[in-house]
Write a protein that holds these residues in place. Structure first.
Motif, PDB file in Angstrom:
ATOM      1  N   ASN A 197       0.889  -1.102   0.086  1.00 30.60           N
ATOM      2  CA  ASN A 197      -0.070  -0.092   0.008  1.00 30.60           C
ATOM      3  C   ASN A 197       0.894   1.337  -0.060  1.00 30.60           C
ATOM      4  OD1 ASN A 197      -2.282  -1.393  -0.040  1.00 30.60           O
ATOM      5  ND2 ASN A 197      -2.708  -1.248   2.433  1.00 30.60           N
ATOM      6  N   LEU A 198       2.126   1.135   0.172  1.00 27.34           N
ATOM      7  CA  LEU A 198       2.982   2.224   0.283  1.00 27.34           C
ATOM      8  C   LEU A 198       3.419   2.861  -1.130  1.00 27.34           C
ATOM      9  CD1 LEU A 198       5.043   1.012   3.375  1.00 27.34           C
ATOM     10  CD2 LEU A 198       2.851   2.382   3.201  1.00 27.34           C
ATOM     11  N   ASP A 199       4.054   3.895  -1.328  1.00 27.32           N
ATOM     12  CA  ASP A 199       4.521   4.579  -2.431  1.00 27.32           C
ATOM     13  C   ASP A 199       6.002   3.841  -2.586  1.00 27.32           C
ATOM     14  OD1 ASP A 199       6.283   6.509  -1.388  1.00 27.32           O
ATOM     15  OD2 ASP A 199       4.673   7.558  -0.759  1.00 27.32           O
ATOM     16  N   ALA A 200       6.595   4.294  -4.008  1.00 24.39           N
ATOM     17  CA  ALA A 200       7.820   3.481  -4.230  1.00 24.39           C
ATOM     18  C   ALA A 200       9.009   3.877  -3.029  1.00 24.39           C
ATOM     19  CB  ALA A 200       8.161   3.812  -5.401  1.00 24.39           C
ATOM     20  N   LYS A 201       8.934   5.230  -2.823  1.00 23.21           N
ATOM     21  CA  LYS A 201      10.163   5.695  -1.866  1.00 23.21           C
ATOM     22  C   LYS A 201      10.166   4.933  -0.449  1.00 23.21           C
ATOM     23  CE  LYS A 201      12.516   9.804  -0.634  1.00 23.21           C
ATOM     24  NZ  LYS A 201      12.193   9.958   0.951  1.00 23.21           N
ATOM     25  N   LEU A 202       8.744   5.125   0.094  1.00 24.29           N
ATOM     26  CA  LEU A 202       8.530   4.543   1.287  1.00 24.29           C
ATOM     27  C   LEU A 202       8.766   3.095   1.600  1.00 24.29           C
ATOM     28  CD1 LEU A 202       7.728   5.456   4.139  1.00 24.29           C
ATOM     29  CD2 LEU A 202       5.402   5.325   3.622  1.00 24.29           C
ATOM     30  N   ARG A 203       8.429   2.474   0.407  1.00 26.42           N
ATOM     31  CA  ARG A 203       8.510   0.968   0.406  1.00 26.42           C
ATOM     32  C   ARG A 203       9.999   0.720   0.287  1.00 26.42           C
ATOM     33  NH1 ARG A 203       5.246  -0.028  -4.306  1.00 26.42           N
ATOM     34  NH2 ARG A 203       7.032  -0.288  -5.450  1.00 26.42           N
ATOM     35  N   GLY A 204      10.870   1.440  -0.289  1.00 32.03           N
ATOM     36  CA  GLY A 204      12.291   1.368  -0.222  1.00 32.03           C
ATOM     37  C   GLY A 204      12.758   1.303   1.202  1.00 32.03           C
ATOM     38  N   GLU A 205      12.069   2.570   1.935  1.00 33.86           N
ATOM     39  CA  GLU A 205      12.724   2.721   3.256  1.00 33.86           C
ATOM     40  C   GLU A 205      12.309   1.717   4.220  1.00 33.86           C
ATOM     41  OE1 GLU A 205      12.341   7.433   2.429  1.00 33.86           O
ATOM     42  OE2 GLU A 205      11.068   6.472   4.451  1.00 33.86           O
ATOM     43  N   MET A 206      10.913   1.146   4.174  1.00 35.51           N
ATOM     44  CA  MET A 206      10.286   0.301   5.064  1.00 35.51           C
ATOM     45  C   MET A 206      11.053  -1.249   4.902  1.00 35.51           C
ATOM     46  SD  MET A 206       8.321   1.610   7.095  1.00 35.51           S
ATOM     47  CE  MET A 206       7.867   0.448   7.803  1.00 35.51           C
ATOM     48  N   ARG A 207      11.402  -1.523   3.700  1.00 34.38           N
ATOM     49  CA  ARG A 207      12.278  -2.702   3.392  1.00 34.38           C
ATOM     50  C   ARG A 207      13.649  -2.775   4.277  1.00 34.38           C
ATOM     51  NH1 ARG A 207      13.210  -1.959  -2.782  1.00 34.38           N
ATOM     52  NH2 ARG A 207      15.270  -1.507  -2.360  1.00 34.38           N
ATOM     53  N   VAL A 208      14.202  -1.390   4.206  1.00 32.67           N
ATOM     54  CA  VAL A 208      15.291  -1.476   4.874  1.00 32.67           C
ATOM     55  C   VAL A 208      14.856  -1.535   6.672  1.00 32.67           C
ATOM     56  CG1 VAL A 208      17.296  -0.175   5.441  1.00 32.67           C
ATOM     57  CG2 VAL A 208      16.453  -0.250   3.141  1.00 32.67           C
ATOM     58  N   GLU A 209      13.991  -1.074   7.102  1.00 35.96           N
ATOM     59  CA  GLU A 209      13.400  -1.041   8.321  1.00 35.96           C
ATOM     60  C   GLU A 209      13.257  -2.371   8.827  1.00 35.96           C
ATOM     61  OE1 GLU A 209      10.915   1.803  10.192  1.00 35.96           O
ATOM     62  OE2 GLU A 209      11.854   3.311   9.014  1.00 35.96           O
ATOM     63  N   ILE A 210      12.412  -3.141   7.855  1.00 35.32           N
ATOM     64  CA  ILE A 210      12.051  -4.389   8.477  1.00 35.32           C
ATOM     65  C   ILE A 210      13.250  -5.380   8.584  1.00 35.32           C
ATOM     66  CG2 ILE A 210      10.561  -6.311   7.664  1.00 35.32           C
ATOM     67  CD1 ILE A 210       8.498  -4.412   6.783  1.00 35.32           C
ATOM     68  N   ARG A 211      13.999  -5.148   7.410  1.00 35.35           N
ATOM     69  CA  ARG A 211      15.291  -6.151   7.400  1.00 35.35           C
ATOM     70  C   ARG A 211      16.068  -5.963   8.383  1.00 35.35           C
ATOM     71  NH1 ARG A 211      17.120 -10.204   6.984  1.00 35.35           N
ATOM     72  NH2 ARG A 211      18.941 -10.865   5.878  1.00 35.35           N
ATOM     73  N   THR A 212      16.191  -4.581   8.707  1.00 35.50           N
ATOM     74  CA  THR A 212      17.187  -4.136   9.803  1.00 35.50           C
ATOM     75  C   THR A 212      16.702  -4.706  11.265  1.00 35.50           C
ATOM     76  OG1 THR A 212      17.724  -2.114   8.979  1.00 35.50           O
ATOM     77  CG2 THR A 212      18.404  -2.359  11.299  1.00 35.50           C
ATOM     78  N   LEU A 213      15.324  -4.486  11.507  1.00 31.75           N
ATOM     79  CA  LEU A 213      14.641  -4.979  12.744  1.00 31.75           C
ATOM     80  C   LEU A 213      14.528  -6.501  12.958  1.00 31.75           C
ATOM     81  CD1 LEU A 213      12.965  -3.355  14.779  1.00 31.75           C
ATOM     82  CD2 LEU A 213      10.899  -4.176  13.482  1.00 31.75           C
ATOM     83  N   GLN A 214      14.514  -7.092  11.651  1.00 31.62           N
ATOM     84  CA  GLN A 214      14.538  -8.656  11.776  1.00 31.62           C
ATOM     85  C   GLN A 214      15.736  -9.037  12.093  1.00 31.62           C
ATOM     86  OE1 GLN A 214      15.609 -11.166   9.746  1.00 31.62           O
ATOM     87  NE2 GLN A 214      14.681 -12.788  10.798  1.00 31.62           N
ATOM     88  N   GLN A 215      16.971  -8.426  11.608  1.00 28.40           N
ATOM     89  CA  GLN A 215      18.236  -9.122  11.820  1.00 28.40           C
ATOM     90  C   GLN A 215      18.704  -8.909  13.267  1.00 28.40           C
ATOM     91  OE1 GLN A 215      20.778  -6.901   8.895  1.00 28.40           O
ATOM     92  NE2 GLN A 215      20.534  -8.735   7.458  1.00 28.40           N
ATOM     93  N   ARG A 216      18.029  -7.594  13.794  1.00 37.29           N
ATOM     94  CA  ARG A 216      18.248  -7.301  15.235  1.00 37.29           C
ATOM     95  C   ARG A 216      17.452  -8.339  16.159  1.00 37.29           C
ATOM     96  NH1 ARG A 216      17.958  -1.085  16.228  1.00 37.29           N
ATOM     97  NH2 ARG A 216      15.685  -1.642  16.870  1.00 37.29           N
ATOM     98  N   LEU A 217      16.388  -8.582  15.924  1.00 39.75           N
ATOM     99  CA  LEU A 217      15.328  -9.611  16.756  1.00 39.75           C
ATOM    100  C   LEU A 217      15.848 -11.048  16.451  1.00 39.75           C
ATOM    101  CD1 LEU A 217      12.020  -7.703  16.114  1.00 39.75           C
ATOM    102  CD2 LEU A 217      13.502  -7.571  18.123  1.00 39.75           C
TER     103      LEU A 217
END
Ligand SMILES: Nc1ncnc2c1ncn2[C@@H]1O[C@H](COP(=O)(O)OP(=O)(O)O)[C@@H](O)[C@H]1O
Ligand SMILES: [Mg+2]
Length: 355
Positions: free
Chosen positions: A164-184
């Protein structure tokens, strides 16, 4: 603790639509596994079977060493993050995140601890008293993640959470989810139809088509060594160039579109054998003028750091990624070189890679 094991899981809806053929899959513990494939290939069905939201027609599901095939979704110790967030509009961010814990009888003090910790991790501490309608799409996505994190589940399941997110935000959230997943370090399964999202996020990539897993492995390896022409074509943008041809008596590949190209030393192919050649856009370079291949530029797409050249190669069209220099113009015929070692060969009948 183990990851997730699917043993011969299948799904036939209403006794007729086969969404998933019998599938056995090991989802590694602690990593992010991405299920990718075109719409309708059975990704959500597989994820929902893991979650317990869909009963498999056959097979078993094991999460962290426990057989949960007959266990209710709420008792599977998993957390699901959907595309539409499913936040309660009348509740504050804090209450949205606390809701699941309250239902489970977690103490108020423990809830506060967990919600605050998750909010800090997600950078949404300042938003805890707001209602979802006062949040941006990205912030809502974070709240949905927070709600999953506070449960401290054995696995996170994501179904196209960024669509549901626009392309730029999708790119940012991709990194956030990935970072968070690695941390957890929590075993996670992420469903997407977006090959870029899949390639960039996955530790373990699972490519599906028509209810079947067609290939799996580390994303780089699946990209470099596709088992079949479908996987080769599905991963990568611009898509891989596919050209039909046959092996000549001279051992070179005679393309139906006209040109002849050198084949890699392996696999050894019999003269006369028909093959489909796969050449990725980055495996074609603008060569020294002595090169024996030529192509004519039809269109140039500027991407910033580099550009895409749409070219005519014999009677076929190919796309190549080129640096910004030298200056080139549509209509120009230029020498090109195909990186022989990077060429992929497929059987035109079965689509399987020739190895
Ligand atoms: N509840 C359902 N009833 C009948 N058919 C369904 C149902 N859910 C999904 N399907 C069908 O099963 C196939 C796989 O669907 P799905 O798992 O949602 O695919 P994906 O998530 O990869 O797009 C599709 O053909 C879809 O139409
Ligand atoms: Mg789906």
């Amino acid at each position: 603790m183990a990851g997730i094991e699917l043993g011969n899981v299948s799904k036939v809806y209403q006794g007729s639509v086969t969404a998933l053929k019998p599938t056995t899959l090991t989802i590694p513990e602690g990593g992010l596994t991405v299920l990718v494939g075109p719409s309708g290939c059975g990704k959500s069905t597989l994820l929902r079977i893991i979650a317990g939201l869909e009963e498999p027609s056959s097979g078993s599901v094991t999460i962290a060493g426990r057989d949960v095939t007959k266990v209710e979704p709420a008792d599977r110790d998993i957390a699901m993050v959907f595309q539409n967030y499913a936040l309660y509009p009348h509740m504050s961010v804090y209450d949205n995140m606390a809701y699941g814990l309250k239902n489970r009888g977690t103490s108020g003090a423990d809830i506060a601890l967990r919600v605050n910790e998750a909010a800090r991790m997600l950078g949404i501490e300042a938003l805890l008293q707001r209602k979802p309608r006062a949040l941006s799409g990205g912030q809502r996505q974070r709240v949905a993640m927070g709600r999953a994190i506070v449960r401290r589940p054995k696995a996170f399941l994501f179904d196209e959470p960024l669509s549901n997110l626009d392309a730029k935000l999708r790119g940012e959230m991709r990194v956030e989810i990935r970072t968070l997943q690695q941390r957890l370090g929590v075993t996670s399964v992420y469903v997407t139809h977006d090959q870029l999202e899949a390639m960039t996020m996955a530790d373990h990539l699972v490519v599906m088509r028509d209810g079947v897993i067609v290939q799996q492995g580390p994303p780089g390896r699946v990209y470099d060594e596709p088992d079949n022409v479908f996987v080769a074509g599905f991963l990568g943008a611009p898509p891989i160039n596919l050209l039909a041809g046959s092996v000549g008596e001279d051992g070179r590949l005679h393309l139906d579109c006209g040109p002849q190209v050198d084949l890699p030393a392996f696999p050894k192919l019999q003269p006369g054998r028909k093959v489909t050649l796969g050449v990725r856009a980055e495996a074609i370079s603008i060569a020294a003028p002595a090169a024996n291949q030529q192509a004519t530029i039809e269109l140039i797409e500027e991407l910033g750091p580099n550009r895409l050249l749409h070219m005519r190669f014999g009677t076929a069209k190919i796309i190549c990624v080129a640096p910004r220099e030298p200056a080139l113009r549509p209509g120009e015929t230029i020498p090109i070189q195909l990186d022989t070692a990077a060429l992929k060969l497929f059987d035109p009948e079965t689509g399987s890679a020739c190895r």
